[in-house]
Write an enzyme that holds these catalytic residues in place. Structure first.
Site, short mmCIF file in Angstrom:
data_model
loop_
_atom_site.label_atom_id
_atom_site.label_comp_id
_atom_site.label_asym_id
_atom_site.label_seq_id
_atom_site.Cartn_x
_atom_site.Cartn_y
_atom_site.Cartn_z
N ASP A 1 0.87 -1.16 0.00
CA ASP A 1 0.00 0.00 0.00
C ASP A 1 0.91 1.23 0.00
OD1 ASP A 1 -2.33 1.61 0.31
OD2 ASP A 1 -1.95 1.69 2.47
N ASP B 1 -0.13 5.18 0.96
CA ASP B 1 -0.37 6.12 2.05
C ASP B 1 -0.32 5.39 3.39
OD1 ASP B 1 -1.30 8.70 0.59
OD2 ASP B 1 -2.43 7.10 -0.37
N SER C 1 -3.12 0.97 -4.34
CA SER C 1 -3.63 2.12 -3.60
C SER C 1 -5.10 2.34 -3.91
CB SER C 1 -2.84 3.38 -3.96
OG SER C 1 -3.42 4.53 -3.38
N ASN C 2 -5.87 2.65 -2.88
CA ASN C 2 -7.27 3.02 -3.07
C ASN C 2 -7.44 4.49 -3.43
OD1 ASN C 2 -8.31 0.49 -2.69
ND2 ASN C 2 -9.18 0.88 -0.67
N ASN C 3 -6.36 5.22 -3.50
CA ASN C 3 -6.42 6.64 -3.83
C ASN C 3 -6.75 6.80 -5.32
OD1 ASN C 3 -5.86 9.39 -4.38
ND2 ASN C 3 -4.39 9.47 -2.69
N HIS D 1 -10.23 9.34 5.62
CA HIS D 1 -8.78 9.34 5.48
C HIS D 1 -8.18 10.25 6.55
CE1 HIS D 1 -9.16 7.23 1.70
NE2 HIS D 1 -9.98 8.17 1.26
N LYS E 1 -9.28 -2.16 -2.88
CA LYS E 1 -9.15 -3.03 -1.71
C LYS E 1 -10.31 -2.80 -0.74
CE LYS E 1 -5.39 -0.93 -1.02
NZ LYS E 1 -4.17 -0.38 -0.36
N ASP F 1 -1.27 -0.68 6.05
CA ASP F 1 -1.44 -0.03 7.36
C ASP F 1 -2.88 -0.05 7.85
OD1 ASP F 1 -2.21 1.92 5.33
OD2 ASP F 1 -2.34 3.35 6.99
#
Length: 309
Positions: A25, A27, A58-60, A178, A209, A234
């Site tokens: 991941d 962030d 990443s989910n960003n 977030h 995810k 994380d």
């Protein structure tokens, strides 16, 4: 069964020695905001020297793939290829290419709740967006991403499109919030998706995810064995659950959202899909296990551009 054991010493050397590669991941793992996690760039270099392939999930959804690659480079992570970066924006574009209803000569458009980075990723995949210049094709999908300008008007328009039962509802992820560097929180895509689902009475397809679809995207481009991959993240409800669902060994790093106490509480409650196999204080701790490892075969080159027709 995952027991949330600290990963160090002989166990660390054994886990890394058997691993084909690592999914990270971003962030809270590699960086927090504009601050890199100390030792993170060096770890990636050491993994490359040991022949361990690295991929990033990443989910960003705020950045298109090229922009995300530039962020890696700006923060000091060198030698990475854009094709190794799998964001929820990349996966949303792929799913819509695969599943957008309608005839091939008139596939329709996507109504996007999200920023310009998400829109750029969709256009790069050859998708048409509602509001783009030219003919106004029928909206055949609503995509919910991270939208700092989410509004009642946008929610109303999304629901109007979703009255068509053939219109897909897709969300990049379900992260409810977030963390910000000052300790506060900002609403995440999951909060926006919940509003659209509640107002429309529809259930979204989720690509980020912990959905296994993100790992499916990886396996379309790279030859990976999940049993020999590590998932390092994380967030227990996102990264660790994703790793378990995809059959990977999971490692929680304590530099981001979730705490060791939360993992231990899930263990005590028997919620084993939310319990990591291992934890580390920081991903820099993994460097201890890389000494003397010989390079195994690397992944083959990805499919051209990362997209499949």
């Amino acid at each position: 069964m995952a027991r949330c054991e600290r990963l160090r010493g002989a166990a660390l050397r054994d886990v890394l020695g058997q691993a084909q590669g690592v999914l990270f991941d971003c962030d809270g793992v590699l960086w927090n905001g504009e601050r890199i996690v100390p030792g993170a760039p060096e770890l990636l270099q050491r993994l490359a020297q040991a022949g361990k392939a690295t991929l990033f999930v990443s989910n960003n959804s705020r950045r298109a793939r090229p922009e995300l690659a530039l962020r890696f480079a700006r923060l000091g992570f060198t030698g990475l290829r854009a094709e190794e970066l799998f964001s929820s924006a990349v996966c949303a574009a792929r799913l819509l290419r695969q599943r957008l209803p309608g005839p091939p000569d008139a596939p329709g458009a996507v109504f996007v709740l999200g920023g310009e980075g998400l829109r750029a990723e969709l256009r790069a995949a050859g998708l048409r967006l509602a509001g783009d210049p030219g003919d106004d094709p029928r909206v055949r999908a609503v995509l919910v991403g991270y939208d700092e300008h989410f509004s009642f008007a946008k929610l109303t328009e999304a629901c109007a499109h979703l009255r068509d039962p053939d219109c897909l509802l897709v969300a990049t992820d379900r992260d409810p919030w977030h963390p910000l560097t000052d300790g506060s929180r900002t609403p995440g895509t999951g909060s926006l998706a919940a509003a659209v689902e509640t107002a429309s009475g529809r259930q979204a397809l989720v690509v980020g995810k912990p959905s296994p679809y993100m790992f499916q995207c990886i396996t379309e481009d790279f030859s990976v064995d999940p049993a020999r991959m590590l998932m390092v993240g994380d967030r227990l409800e996102t990264d660790i659950l994703f790793g378990h669902r995809c059959g990977m060994t999971t490692v929680l790093t304590l530099t981001g959202v979730s705490s060791l106490e939360e993992a231990q509480a899930y263990l005590a409650a028997g919620q084993h899909d939310l319990v990591p196999h291992y934890y580390v204080e920081s991903i820099a701790d993994l460097m201890e296990g890389l000494g003397g490892l010989s390079p195994p075969p690397q992944f083959p080159d990805p499919v051209d551009g990362g997209y499949r027709p």
